[in-house]
Design a protein around this motif. Structure first.
Motif, mmCIF file in Angstrom:
data_model
loop_
_atom_site.group_PDB
_atom_site.id
_atom_site.type_symbol
_atom_site.label_atom_id
_atom_site.label_comp_id
_atom_site.label_asym_id
_atom_site.label_seq_id
_atom_site.Cartn_x
_atom_site.Cartn_y
_atom_site.Cartn_z
ATOM 1 N N GLU A 3 64.203 13.799 -26.573
ATOM 2 C CA GLU A 3 63.707 12.592 -25.939
ATOM 3 C C GLU A 3 62.178 12.418 -25.393
ATOM 4 O O GLU A 3 61.517 11.305 -25.466
ATOM 5 N N VAL A 4 61.698 13.421 -25.085
ATOM 6 C CA VAL A 4 60.210 13.562 -24.792
ATOM 7 C C VAL A 4 59.314 13.269 -25.994
ATOM 8 O O VAL A 4 58.436 12.403 -25.756
ATOM 9 N N ILE A 9 55.883 9.263 -28.776
ATOM 10 C CA ILE A 9 55.328 8.675 -30.055
ATOM 11 C C ILE A 9 55.657 7.084 -29.649
ATOM 12 O O ILE A 9 54.735 6.239 -30.024
ATOM 13 N N SER A 10 56.575 6.680 -29.083
ATOM 14 C CA SER A 10 56.659 5.060 -28.793
ATOM 15 C C SER A 10 55.508 4.761 -27.761
ATOM 16 O O SER A 10 55.163 3.689 -27.721
ATOM 17 N N PHE A 16 48.591 1.812 -28.807
ATOM 18 C CA PHE A 16 47.761 1.284 -29.807
ATOM 19 C C PHE A 16 48.125 -0.565 -30.162
ATOM 20 O O PHE A 16 47.001 -0.612 -30.329
ATOM 21 N N LEU A 17 49.160 -0.724 -29.775
ATOM 22 C CA LEU A 17 49.208 -2.294 -30.075
ATOM 23 C C LEU A 17 48.743 -2.833 -28.843
ATOM 24 O O LEU A 17 48.114 -3.933 -29.020
#
Length: 52
Positions: A3-4, A9-10, A16-17
């Motif tokens: 989960e971490v 990553i998300s 970034f977006l």
């Protein structure tokens, strides 16, 4: 641990977006703000550990 890693990553993708789209970051803009959020989380977990 999975989960971490997925959260990291998300979060990186979202950050970034936001930068790419020139939007304000949806998080505290300084390391002190992020550290404060971590402190709140740790305080919550300490309370749960000792009083639950």
């Amino acid at each position: 641990m999975k989960e971490v890693l997925l959260s990291l990553i998300s979060g990186g993708i979202v950050g970034f977006l936001f930068a790419w789209l020139k939007l304000p970051i949806p998080a505290p803009p300084a390391l002190a703000g992020v550290t404060g959020i971590v402190g709140v989380y740790l305080g919550f977990k300490l309370f749960e550990y000792f009083f639950k």
